[in-house]
Design an enzyme around this catalytic site. Sequence first.
Site, PDB file in Angstrom:
ATOM      1  N   THR A  86     -49.013  40.424 -58.506  1.00 15.57           N
ATOM      2  CA  THR A  86     -51.120  40.963 -58.383  1.00 15.57           C
ATOM      3  C   THR A  86     -51.686  40.065 -58.380  1.00 15.57           C
ATOM      4  OG1 THR A  86     -50.541  41.089 -60.814  1.00 15.57           O
ATOM      5  CG2 THR A  86     -50.353  43.595 -59.302  1.00 15.57           C
ATOM      6  N   GLY A 260     -53.495  26.804 -67.510  1.00 15.80           N
ATOM      7  CA  GLY A 260     -53.609  27.218 -65.907  1.00 15.80           C
ATOM      8  C   GLY A 260     -52.204  27.855 -66.551  1.00 15.80           C
ATOM      9  N   CYS A 263     -50.319  33.382 -64.930  1.00 11.19           N
ATOM     10  CA  CYS A 263     -50.923  34.488 -66.450  1.00 11.19           C
ATOM     11  C   CYS A 263     -52.024  34.675 -66.615  1.00 11.19           C
ATOM     12  CB  CYS A 263     -49.600  35.266 -67.044  1.00 11.19           C
ATOM     13  SG  CYS A 263     -48.222  35.367 -66.458  1.00 11.19           S
TER      14      CYS A 263
END
Length: 436
Positions: A86, A260, A263
């Site tokens: 996603t 970073g 997620c």
Amino acid sequence: MRIAMVGAGYVGLVSGACFAEFGVEVRVVDTDAARIAALREGRIPIYEPGLDRLVADNLRDRRLSFTTDLAAAVRGADAVFLAVGTPSRRGDGHADLSYVFAAAEQVARAAEDPLVLVTKSTVPVGTGRRVQELVRRVRPDLDIAVASNPEFLREGSAIGDFMRPDRVVIGTDSERAREVLRRLYRPLYLIETPIVATSIETAELIKYAANAFLAMKITFINEMADLCEAAGADVHDVARGIGLDGRIGRKFLHPGPGYGGSCFPKDTLALARTAQSLGAPARLVETTIAVNEARKARMAERVIAACGGSVAGLAIAVLGLTFKPETDDMRDAPSLAVVPRLVEAGARLRAFDPAGMENARALLPAAGIEYAAGALEAAQGADALVLLTEWNEFRALSPDRLRAAMRGDVVLDLRNVWDPAAMREAGFRYHSIGRP
């Protein structure tokens, strides 16, 4: 029990292997034929400690298998998990849900018997209901119960996180789906893992809220580190002093060059965009995103300032490229902001990372960067050294050996892994984060 895991990426592979370790028969399906072929041979496409052994053991015991045939994977499954990507959608920062909806439709069309369709991917609130509507439209003849079961896996310790989690979140309004998931997670019930049973919307939001809160905590301590530098205080003592308060806690209070990974950057951005679209803007999250991006960009300027205002023609050693240790993941790593800026400013870089150099080569400038076989090789003849990722092997480096290898004496420790007194005694001009 038998399940199918759609997606052989990080979440799908780790979750599938761990469920197999629980005694479940797991079929992992992916459209990438080369990846599936490699996995069948026991070759793991990602770096995650212990995953190679877990996959090999469960392949041998025939609890785990890999296929490109989605219909075969779905056939006879009690539950099908969607573990597809996603990513942030180009242009607006919303999560790209096209892979989720495509996979859900394919599963619905392939299903022959009633099953439970579980979203494992990180998706914005409201996605589960849209999946529910989609499968009902595609297969009105079949009872497909929909649930949300978000993952909370940290790269580098994902297996432990799955086997001994802080909690398991199950979001569904179907008692059948709830019972199937409880049976799948029975080994965790036996060790009294908290199970949060709630609605689909709430489960989806729990995942985003958790990541956003942790990202804010990191960003908060980074701002406190800047304040400590200006005031002559020590951020580690500040972090300990506030972390001992049980309402705050010690974790994620480690200053550095910014967060970073796969997620936090995309999830905070997706949460901010979702909140805006629902008319309930999350201002703290929006500010966290802006502050973190600015911080990563500012780290290169700290290096340049420590080198006297210019790095043109200087040889700079860079230790660590991945966004955190124990992973080869380069997504949104601080190095992606720092390294290109230093190259643009005229520096010649020699970099080393224990696991991430192959991925780094594809993302960092081809010119101006040489990759070393080890930390001391990277430091050889360097005018300055920058530590970006806190791999344990860097913590153990002898300051005297580093000093002997380098030509210059400037060290920027952006993770605070070394003792300032020891570095100064070795002859370094040592710069760290939030310490006087």
